[in-house]
Motif scaffolding. Sequence first.
Motif, mmCIF file in Angstrom:
data_model
loop_
_atom_site.group_PDB
_atom_site.id
_atom_site.type_symbol
_atom_site.label_atom_id
_atom_site.label_comp_id
_atom_site.label_asym_id
_atom_site.label_seq_id
_atom_site.Cartn_x
_atom_site.Cartn_y
_atom_site.Cartn_z
ATOM 1 N N ALA A 157 -4.568 1.642 -8.708
ATOM 2 C CA ALA A 157 -4.532 1.549 -7.040
ATOM 3 C C ALA A 157 -4.155 -0.041 -6.408
ATOM 4 C CB ALA A 157 -5.820 2.517 -6.577
ATOM 5 N N ALA A 158 -4.719 -0.376 -7.305
ATOM 6 C CA ALA A 158 -4.866 -1.983 -6.838
ATOM 7 C C ALA A 158 -3.415 -2.548 -6.765
ATOM 8 C CB ALA A 158 -4.969 -3.257 -7.431
ATOM 9 N N MET A 159 -2.191 -2.511 -7.811
ATOM 10 C CA MET A 159 -0.696 -2.928 -7.380
ATOM 11 C C MET A 159 -0.483 -1.978 -6.907
ATOM 12 S SD MET A 159 -0.131 -3.538 -11.911
ATOM 13 C CE MET A 159 -0.645 -2.513 -12.564
ATOM 14 N N ARG A 160 -0.586 -0.482 -6.853
ATOM 15 C CA ARG A 160 0.624 0.284 -5.615
ATOM 16 C C ARG A 160 0.066 0.355 -4.532
ATOM 17 N NH1 ARG A 160 2.224 2.965 -1.985
ATOM 18 N NH2 ARG A 160 3.217 5.031 -2.671
ATOM 19 N N PHE A 161 -0.883 -0.466 -4.061
ATOM 20 C CA PHE A 161 -1.250 -0.833 -2.828
ATOM 21 C C PHE A 161 -1.233 -2.141 -2.703
ATOM 22 C CE2 PHE A 161 -2.478 3.461 -3.627
ATOM 23 C CZ PHE A 161 -1.589 4.671 -2.113
#
Length: 205
Positions: A157-161
């Motif tokens: 989630a951190a990398m995706r967003f």
Amino acid sequence: MSSVLDTVLLVEVFVTLFVIMDPVGTVPIFLSLTNGRSPAAAKRAAWQAVAVSFLVITVFAFFGQQILSYLHISLPALQCAGGLLLLLVALELLTGNEKEPTAAAGTNVALVPLGTPLLAGPGAIVATMLFVEDVDGWSTFAAVALGIVAVHASLWAAMRFSLPILKVIRESGVLLVTRIAGLLLSAIAVQLVADAVRAFIAGEG
């Protein structure tokens, strides 16, 4: 053994791995490595890096002891080595001297250095192996497994967003989080080394 999920162990696994693997601190590194790539390529790199990290962590969770035994390496030795390496990383984060690796165009950064050693590094591997030692039934197994899955979901989630996150906390926020992560990481590193030393002493006794 009770079949009820061990929520205390679940929280401990999640918090420990969350601090070590540092999803928020991964954001600036991820942005640097995927700079110039298309949004689709960046999204693909995010889930590939998490998949690689999850695979490495899982392999060591199930076969770590066998691997160490074959190489004649004790868990305290790996723990101490991991602690020292983490301490070096923590000092770089605290002093601002970290050198973020750059990748040539066309290189799959999701495998190296994102998946390993940035995500599935020695600290996360050692911590996972130590948690696996506490598994004595379905309750503890499910807690450790869910904790690992939850952390990797946070990493994805951190990398995706990462772009929206960067817009919210801005560069000054990333810098602050990096310094705090460095402080926490240094404490974890010292604790790993201290536990390893105690294990060595207890083994000699």
